[in-house]
Motif scaffolding. Structure first.
Motif, PDB file in Angstrom:
ATOM      1  N   SER B  98      29.787  -4.862   7.967  1.00 17.78           N
ATOM      2  CA  SER B  98      30.596  -3.752   7.493  1.00 17.78           C
ATOM      3  C   SER B  98      31.783  -3.449   8.382  1.00 17.78           C
ATOM      4  O   SER B  98      32.682  -2.739   7.976  1.00 17.78           O
ATOM      5  CB  SER B  98      29.726  -2.511   7.340  1.00 17.78           C
ATOM      6  N   SER B  99      31.820  -3.997   9.587  1.00 17.75           N
ATOM      7  CA  SER B  99      32.985  -3.727  10.421  1.00 17.75           C
ATOM      8  C   SER B  99      34.066  -4.785  10.233  1.00 17.75           C
ATOM      9  O   SER B  99      35.084  -4.746  10.910  1.00 17.75           O
ATOM     10  CB  SER B  99      32.573  -3.635  11.881  1.00 17.75           C
ATOM     11  N   ILE B 124      41.382 -21.113   2.473  1.00 19.39           N
ATOM     12  CA  ILE B 124      40.026 -21.312   1.948  1.00 19.39           C
ATOM     13  C   ILE B 124      39.408 -19.957   1.597  1.00 19.39           C
ATOM     14  O   ILE B 124      38.784 -19.788   0.549  1.00 19.39           O
ATOM     15  CB  ILE B 124      39.146 -22.052   2.982  1.00 19.39           C
ATOM     16  N   SER B 126      40.935 -17.242   0.759  1.00 15.66           N
ATOM     17  CA  SER B 126      41.575 -16.731  -0.447  1.00 15.66           C
ATOM     18  C   SER B 126      41.028 -17.445  -1.682  1.00 15.66           C
ATOM     19  O   SER B 126      40.787 -16.822  -2.726  1.00 15.66           O
ATOM     20  CB  SER B 126      43.083 -16.932  -0.300  1.00 15.66           C
ATOM     21  N   LYS B 128      37.990 -18.864  -1.971  1.00 12.97           N
ATOM     22  CA  LYS B 128      36.604 -18.446  -2.222  1.00 12.97           C
ATOM     23  C   LYS B 128      36.566 -17.062  -2.876  1.00 12.97           C
ATOM     24  O   LYS B 128      35.769 -16.806  -3.775  1.00 12.97           O
ATOM     25  CB  LYS B 128      35.804 -18.397  -0.914  1.00 12.97           C
ATOM     26  N   SER B 130      38.920 -15.800  -4.678  1.00  8.25           N
ATOM     27  CA  SER B 130      39.420 -15.953  -6.046  1.00  8.25           C
ATOM     28  C   SER B 130      38.311 -16.437  -6.973  1.00  8.25           C
ATOM     29  O   SER B 130      38.221 -16.010  -8.118  1.00  8.25           O
ATOM     30  CB  SER B 130      40.558 -16.965  -6.094  1.00  8.25           C
ATOM     31  N   GLY B 133      36.486 -13.758  -8.235  1.00  2.56           N
ATOM     32  CA  GLY B 133      37.290 -12.727  -8.888  1.00  2.56           C
ATOM     33  C   GLY B 133      37.725 -11.607  -7.966  1.00  2.56           C
ATOM     34  O   GLY B 133      37.919 -10.482  -8.394  1.00  2.56           O
ATOM     35  N   ALA B 135      40.470 -11.909  -5.769  1.00  3.40           N
ATOM     36  CA  ALA B 135      41.774 -12.198  -5.177  1.00  3.40           C
ATOM     37  C   ALA B 135      42.521 -10.891  -4.954  1.00  3.40           C
ATOM     38  O   ALA B 135      42.536 -10.028  -5.818  1.00  3.40           O
ATOM     39  CB  ALA B 135      42.568 -13.099  -6.103  1.00  3.40           C
ATOM     40  N   GLY B 136      43.108 -10.752  -3.798  1.00  2.00           N
ATOM     41  CA  GLY B 136      43.889  -9.557  -3.505  1.00  2.00           C
ATOM     42  C   GLY B 136      43.112  -8.507  -2.735  1.00  2.00           C
ATOM     43  O   GLY B 136      43.680  -7.538  -2.257  1.00  2.00           O
ATOM     44  N   PHE B 137      41.810  -8.689  -2.611  1.00  2.43           N
ATOM     45  CA  PHE B 137      41.013  -7.688  -1.900  1.00  2.43           C
ATOM     46  C   PHE B 137      40.661  -8.143  -0.482  1.00  2.43           C
ATOM     47  O   PHE B 137      39.741  -7.619   0.132  1.00  2.43           O
ATOM     48  CB  PHE B 137      39.731  -7.382  -2.675  1.00  2.43           C
ATOM     49  N   GLU B 138      41.422  -9.112   0.032  1.00  5.19           N
ATOM     50  CA  GLU B 138      41.111  -9.693   1.337  1.00  5.19           C
ATOM     51  C   GLU B 138      40.988  -8.647   2.437  1.00  5.19           C
ATOM     52  O   GLU B 138      40.114  -8.730   3.282  1.00  5.19           O
ATOM     53  CB  GLU B 138      42.202 -10.698   1.741  1.00  5.19           C
ATOM     54  N   ASP B 139      41.896  -7.667   2.429  1.00  2.10           N
ATOM     55  CA  ASP B 139      41.973  -6.768   3.587  1.00  2.10           C
ATOM     56  C   ASP B 139      41.171  -5.497   3.416  1.00  2.10           C
ATOM     57  O   ASP B 139      41.362  -4.531   4.143  1.00  2.10           O
ATOM     58  CB  ASP B 139      43.437  -6.427   3.882  1.00  2.10           C
ATOM     59  N   TYR B 140      40.290  -5.482   2.430  1.00  4.72           N
ATOM     60  CA  TYR B 140      39.467  -4.283   2.225  1.00  4.72           C
ATOM     61  C   TYR B 140      38.166  -4.411   3.008  1.00  4.72           C
ATOM     62  O   TYR B 140      37.647  -5.498   3.178  1.00  4.72           O
ATOM     63  CB  TYR B 140      39.151  -4.113   0.740  1.00  4.72           C
ATOM     64  N   SER B 143      32.990  -1.106   2.709  1.00  4.69           N
ATOM     65  CA  SER B 143      32.734   0.267   2.266  1.00  4.69           C
ATOM     66  C   SER B 143      33.819   0.772   1.325  1.00  4.69           C
ATOM     67  O   SER B 143      33.657   1.805   0.695  1.00  4.69           O
ATOM     68  CB  SER B 143      32.631   1.182   3.480  1.00  4.69           C
ATOM     69  N   LEU B 161      30.847 -22.288   3.780  1.00  7.04           N
ATOM     70  CA  LEU B 161      30.771 -23.604   4.421  1.00  7.04           C
ATOM     71  C   LEU B 161      30.402 -24.700   3.427  1.00  7.04           C
ATOM     72  O   LEU B 161      29.916 -25.753   3.827  1.00  7.04           O
ATOM     73  CB  LEU B 161      29.750 -23.566   5.557  1.00  7.04           C
TER      74      LEU B 161
END
Lengths: 374, 259
Positions: B98-99, B124, B126, B128, B130, B133, B135-140, B143, B161
């Motif tokens: 969670s951190s 990779i 991005s 995975k 995608s 579904g 994509a775009g939530f990488e930096d969330y 929580s 892996l």
């Protein structure tokens, strides 16, 4: 999870060549995370080619679809033919692009300017100050509800907390107080012996313990022990939505969780302080005896030096220290974020905040008592 | 002692217990390569416990688990890592760290176990995300997104892996029907294109019939395996009334006679 597209004796390094002015992308070799990084040749247009040439592609793992997807993201459109890709790779690419990227989700959370950082820090500090005041206010309100019998919490919780921050703290409070008494007596004895006034060690230890050290050491122990425990417990309850669950039952989380802890600590701190005073004096007496002061004489000197006012000052302060520790611990816990790291942060903040609060309060009291000449 | 089994995963004479409480006994089954193997059964029957035994988080009270004929149970701790590296595991509630952000969650195994440059790792990750579904939530942070998204991110992390075998604990529970359907598609697509083997704990009937190539039913009453076979076949032809009832949502009918 390797997919052999075409058998080959010795794998060749991965290579991507743009041909015919970017209309054809030729993929070759073994695309694998253990292979060397892919060689890129030709000028890449923004986006994807019309056709792929995969006749020399040997095998691939996630590195190849990841590479293709990164290029696809550059294109304006999201529908591609994937002409010429092996079936399995085409399937994966269609799947990856099946849900359009949430473009508004990707934000820029930080721009690095220092002015902005300063502003954010100020806002954060202001918010934290207000939250602290609100919490203290709510504690008082909650105590008011308790006074008129309208606060609702479980009696069992209260007894458990009472045991946790009362009886279970006795051994550690005893150890620390005894040692502090010992130290005070040793240091005092060295100085007073110069004047031949050894006996006044008893006064020094008694007054220092009863006025300051007893309540201070107890408060610091309780900050580290109980304040941290409150923060960790309430923080993980917050992380698990347990506090929300209380709220939806119409239970006031404040009355239910904070009030029993606040009451227990406010009740136990004075008792622990008195206990700590006694043990500290015992420690001092041990040193006194070891340097040749008869126990009876030491005891009489101690009793004479402490007035009721002196003795009650420490106990009086302990109520406030107890409240400060409980509020700091519960507040950081209740306001913790919803992650495991947040629980750790809350615990740290609780200990730092309660020790700071205790020392600030104590200096305030020292000033007031000096002004009032007691 | 019989010859070592040859299936992808083989369980032999497995008894699972918590202390003296026996959860399931005499389990014996094979999971073949490219199988989508469903572990099903009522709530609390030990499905997740079985999964934890398969991936080595719990030690069997008796019996052995084999991977490609090599005993996982008997392997010394040092060798276990070799087995474990081939697994991808998605836990019931995602169990994301969670951190870390979603992207960092997926990137962590790649950073620890590969020498890929940061840029490739980012691509990779991005890819995975995608696939599931996201994509775009990488930096969330976990929580900050919904439970279903946590779950899907958990699958993306399990796939980080490119493991041989993916273990999914209730992947579609708590997902909306469309997301659940997409997840089923994803599992089939991954199996078909990458040849992975899946072991899935679930009791979503729609998923079981849509993707399961083989299913194992754990029977709470007898505390052992009730039936094993392709789910559609079990639904219509199983000899056990419990299994038929389970797969027909309680609307039991007499077993159809084989045509």
């Amino acid at each position: 999870m390797k997919v052999a597209v075409q058998g080959s004796a010795s794998p060749r390094p991965p290579r991507a060549t743009w041909q015919q002015e970017g209309r054809v992308l030729r993929l070759e070799g073994r695309w694998h995370r253990d292979a060397p990084p892919p060689v890129l040749e030709g000028t890449a247009p923004p986006g994807l080619p019309e056709r792929f040439d995969c006749t020399q592609l040997e095998e691939f793992d996630s590195t190849l679809p990841a590479f293709l997807l990164a290029h696809a993201r550059l294109a304006a459109t999201s529908s591609f033919a994937w002409d010429g890709l092996p079936d399995n790779l085409r399937g994966l690419m269609q799947l990856a692009l099946g849900v359009p990227e949430q473009s508004d989700a990707r934000g820029s959370p930080h721009d690095g300017s220092e002015l902005r950082a300063l502003g954010e820090w100020t806002l954060r500090t202001w918010k934290a100050t207000r939250a602290t005041l609100a919490f203290v206010g709510e504690s008082v309100q909650s105590l008011g509800r308790f006074a008129v019998g309208r606060a609702r919490f479980r009696g069992r919780d209260f007894w458990e907390v009472l045991q946790q921050c009362g009886a279970e703290a006795l051994p550690i409070v005893a150890l620390i107080s005894f040692l502090v008494g010992l130290i005070l007596a040793f240091v005092g004895n060295v100085q007073l012996a110069n004047f031949g006034a050894n006996l006044f060690v008893a006064d020094l230890v008694a007054i220092a313990m009863v006025r300051e050290m007893g309540v201070m050491m107890t408060a610091i122990i309780m900050s580290g022990r109980t304040g941290a425990a409150f923060a960790a417990h309430l923080g993980s309850m917050q992380a698990n939505e347990e506090i929300d669950a209380l709220r939806t039952f119409g239970l006031q989380p404040f009355d239910f969780l904070v009030l029993p802890r606040l009451l227990a600590l406010v009740l136990m701190m004075p008792l622990l302080t008195i206990y700590s005073n006694l043990i500290g004096i015992l420690g001092g007496m041990l040193v006194g005896i070891s340097v040749g002061i008869p126990p009876v004489l030491y005891w009489n000197e101690t009793v004479e030096s402490i007035t009721l006012t002196t003795a009650s000052l420490g106990v009086f302060k302990s109520f406030f220290f107890g409240a400060a520790i409980a509020v700091a611990g519960c507040m950081t816990g209740m306001n913790a974020g919803r992650s495991s790291a947040a629980v750790g942060e809350a615990t740290t903040r609780a200990v730092v905040a309660s020790i700071t609060a205790v020392i600030v309060l104590d200096s305030g009291f020292a000033a007031i008592f000096t002004l009032l000449d007691i | 002692m019989s010859a070592p089994p040859t299936a992808k995963i083989s369980v032999r004479d497995l008894t699972m217990a918590y202390g003296s409480f026996v959860v399931m006994k005499d389990l014996e089954f094979d999971v073949l390569e490219r199988d989508i193997f469903i572990i099903m059964g009522g709530s609390g029957c030990g499905k997740s416990t079985l999964l934890r035994h398969l991936i080595g988080l719990r030690e069997p009270a008796r019996g052995e688990v084999f991977y490609d004929g090599a005993s996982f149970t008997a392997a010394p701790t040092a060798d276990r890592e070799r087995f474990i590296r081939r697994f991808g595991v998605m836990y019931q509630s995602g169990a994301l760290w969670s951190s870390l952000t979603l992207a960092e969650n997926v990137a962590l195994p790649l950073e620890e176990f590969t020498r890929l440059p940061a840029r490739t790792i980012r691509d990779i990750v991005s890819y995975k995300l995608s696939l599931v579904g996201l994509a775009g939530f990488e930096d969330y942070y976990p929580s900050q997104v919904s439970g279903g998204m946590n779950k899907r991110a958990g699958i993306a992390r399990a796939m980080a892996l490119d493991p041989d075998i993916l273990f999914l604990d209730e992947p579609s529970a708590g997902l909306d029907p469309l997301s659940a359907r997409r997840l089923d598609d994803l599992i089939l697509r991954l199996r078909d294109s990458l040849g992975s083997t899946f072991v899935i704990v679930t009791h979503e009937l729609a998923s079981i019939f849509a993707i399961g190539s083989n299913a194992l039913f754990l029977d709470t009453a007898t505390r052992t395996q009730g039936a094993i076979g392709p789910p559609c076949h079990l639904r219509d032809h199983s000899e056990s009334a419990t299994v038929r009832s389970f797969l027909n949502r309680g609307e039991d009918s007499a077993p159809e006679t084989q045509p």
